[in-house]
Design a protein around this motif. Structure first.
Motif, short mmCIF file in Angstrom:
data_model
loop_
_atom_site.label_atom_id
_atom_site.label_comp_id
_atom_site.label_asym_id
_atom_site.label_seq_id
_atom_site.Cartn_x
_atom_site.Cartn_y
_atom_site.Cartn_z
N LEU A 64 1.62 59.35 11.66
CA LEU A 64 2.38 58.61 10.64
C LEU A 64 3.27 57.55 11.28
CD1 LEU A 64 3.38 58.11 7.76
CD2 LEU A 64 4.93 60.05 8.03
N GLU A 65 4.01 57.94 12.30
CA GLU A 65 4.95 57.01 12.93
C GLU A 65 4.25 55.88 13.68
OE1 GLU A 65 7.39 59.42 15.42
OE2 GLU A 65 8.64 60.16 13.76
N VAL A 80 -1.58 59.16 7.14
CA VAL A 80 -1.03 60.44 6.71
C VAL A 80 -2.15 61.45 6.52
CG1 VAL A 80 0.55 61.58 5.12
CG2 VAL A 80 0.67 59.10 5.41
N VAL A 81 -2.04 62.58 7.22
CA VAL A 81 -2.96 63.70 7.04
C VAL A 81 -2.11 64.93 6.77
CG1 VAL A 81 -4.76 62.72 8.52
CG2 VAL A 81 -3.00 64.20 9.52
N ILE A 82 -2.73 65.99 6.28
CA ILE A 82 -2.00 67.23 6.04
C ILE A 82 -2.32 68.21 7.16
CG2 ILE A 82 -1.57 69.15 4.46
CD1 ILE A 82 -2.25 67.37 2.15
N PRO A 83 -1.30 68.70 7.87
CA PRO A 83 -1.53 69.60 9.00
C PRO A 83 -2.20 70.90 8.60
CG PRO A 83 0.74 68.78 8.98
CD PRO A 83 0.13 68.41 7.66
N VAL A 108 1.36 52.44 4.47
CA VAL A 108 0.95 53.83 4.66
C VAL A 108 -0.49 53.98 4.18
CG1 VAL A 108 1.36 56.22 3.99
CG2 VAL A 108 3.29 54.71 4.41
N LEU A 109 -1.29 54.69 4.98
CA LEU A 109 -2.68 54.98 4.63
C LEU A 109 -2.78 56.48 4.39
CD1 LEU A 109 -4.28 52.79 7.44
CD2 LEU A 109 -4.12 52.21 5.01
N PRO A 110 -2.68 56.91 3.12
CA PRO A 110 -2.60 58.35 2.83
C PRO A 110 -3.97 59.01 2.71
CG PRO A 110 -2.25 57.09 0.83
CD PRO A 110 -2.51 56.09 1.92
N ARG A 126 7.57 62.33 2.49
CA ARG A 126 7.60 61.58 3.76
C ARG A 126 6.93 60.21 3.57
NH1 ARG A 126 9.83 60.21 7.65
NH2 ARG A 126 9.40 60.76 9.82
N VAL A 127 5.85 60.17 2.81
CA VAL A 127 5.17 58.91 2.54
C VAL A 127 6.11 57.95 1.80
CG1 VAL A 127 3.33 57.83 1.20
CG2 VAL A 127 2.85 59.86 2.57
#
Length: 408
Positions: free
Chosen positions: A361-362, A367-370, A39-41, A28-29
């Motif tokens: 994200l949108e 970006v985080v992991i659920p 994007v800030l992952p 997705r990133v």
């Protein structure tokens, strides 16, 4: 006329295993980056520091010395000696040469331990939140993961009562990850002793201790190990560690395990029939890392501590986010249940942590992991293995994204 497939049919076991959630997030990133969006992952699962110079030099020296051939399936004598010295120094565990195994990362050794020990239907107790790979590793090897929920009231740590209730005649393993990925929880000696007391009455249950983050520790004392609390159970304890996290060597792919000679021999046999042996050059580098001083670890942990405090403080200031302060590792585990049921500006309901992560994200490129990836819906994991500037921008982005939703 029969149709002949132009590809081999997949084994039934492939229907039991899922793609890594981290891989899905990475895809997705890449979609967003390909579209030219920043994007800030906060998903990084590896140190952002470079491997120490003396470790790199040891690898170069090994190449120049011609140490580029196959080694024993179970590692070089030099690396095995370094591992034994490290274990003795850190845990007081004096291992024999046949009680050590070396592999292509701690992850491979965990997989091989399950492959070597699980028969169809054997049960493995996995406290949740859990590292994403444990259940699938168990399942693909014929076992049944028994997920035992933990929560904020216990510091996201397994209790003796919950362990006792989960054990059956089919239980083969308890997985104990401390410091924990994703929560950063660290079991203290009293908590380990309470779990060990249960295990003493169930001699058919072994313990897989994943201690890969043990050097990234923010406490005043070293992270205790089950093997130090219950040395009399050493035949039932398989301790797994490696050089990836502590020494910024994720790509070198060297992990090690300490356990019974029977299990270590079985793992070595499996490795000899699969990958043959770990990389010879990486083994030389790992030996240098384990023999080196503590300066690199001390310096990086001090930086991690600053980043941890920055991220926890920033997340705590956002209404609806409830982070916990990790005692180890480089992740912040955050409760977002207060935001579920909210609505986005375009009228979409946010009912799950995955939908909330998509909104982040949108809306902000963060970006985080659920949490559902870790068996604990209603949360997310954010990494602070990133520089402080990125963390500040990410916190600002999350604050903006949360401000854009209407609370139920």
């Amino acid at each position: 006329m029969a149709i002949i497939e132009d590809r081999p049919a997949l084994a039934g076991r492939m229907s039991r295993i899922k793609e890594s959630p981290s891989s899905r997030v990475a895809d997705r990133v890449r979609e967003f980056q390909a579209a030219g969006r920043e994007v800030l992952p906060l998903t990084i699962g590896e140190p952002d520091f470079d491997t120490p110079e003396h470790v790199k030099e040891a690898a170069i020296a090994a190449i120049r010395a011609g140490e580029t051939k196959y080694t024993s399936a179970n590692g070089t004598p030099a690396l095995r000696a370094a591992i034994r010295e490290r274990l003795l120094r850190k845990t007081g565990l004096a291992c024999g040469p046949d009680e050590i195994c070396v592999g292509g990362g701690a992850k491979q050794l965990i997989f091989l331990a399950f492959l070597a020990t699980l028969d169809e239907g054997d049960e493995v107790i996995v406290p949740t939140p859990h590292w994403v790979s444990y259940p699938d590793m168990v399942t693909v090897n014929g076992g049944h993961p028994v997920l035992v929920e933990t929560g904020a009231e216990t510091g996201y740590k397994l209790t003796a009562g919950a362990l006792r209730a989960a054990i059956t005649d089919r239980t083969k393993w308890l997985v104990l990850n401390t410091p924990c990925n994703p929560t950063g929880a660290v079991y203290d000696e009293a908590e380990l002793e309470s779990l060990v007391e249960v295990l003493r009455t169930h001699p058919h249950v072994s313990v897989l201790c994943d201690e890969i983050y043990d050097e990234i520790n923010f406490g005043a004392r070293p992270v205790p190990s089950a093997i130090t609390v219950a040395p009399e159970l050493r035949e039932r304890i398989f301790l797994v560690n490696g050089v990836s996290k502590a020494y910024a060597m994720t790509g070198w792919r060297i992990g090690y395990g300490a356990g019974s000679a029977t299990l270590c021999a079985a793992i070595s046999t499996l490795q000899s029939q699969s990958s043959s042996c770990p990389s010879s050059v990486s083994q030389a580098a790992a030996a240098a890392a384990l023999h080196g001083g503590s300066e690199f670890i001390e310096e990086t942990v001090a930086v991690y501590r600053e980043r941890r405090d920055l991220l926890v403080s920033g997340l705590s200031a956002i209404d609806g986010l409830r982070p916990i302060v990790p005692a180890g590792g480089f992740y912040v585990w955050t409760d977002v249940s207060a935001l579920l049921g909210s609505t986005t500006p375009d009228g979409r309901r946010i009912d799950t942590d995955s939908e909330l992560a998509e909104h982040f994200l949108e809306t902000a490129g963060v970006v985080v992991i659920p949490g559902d990836s870790y068996g604990a819906p209603g949360h997310f994991r954010a990494s602070f293995a990133l520089n402080s500037e990125v963390l500040r921008k990410a916190v600002s982005g999350l604050a903006h994204a949360v401000s854009r939703i209407s609370r139920a």
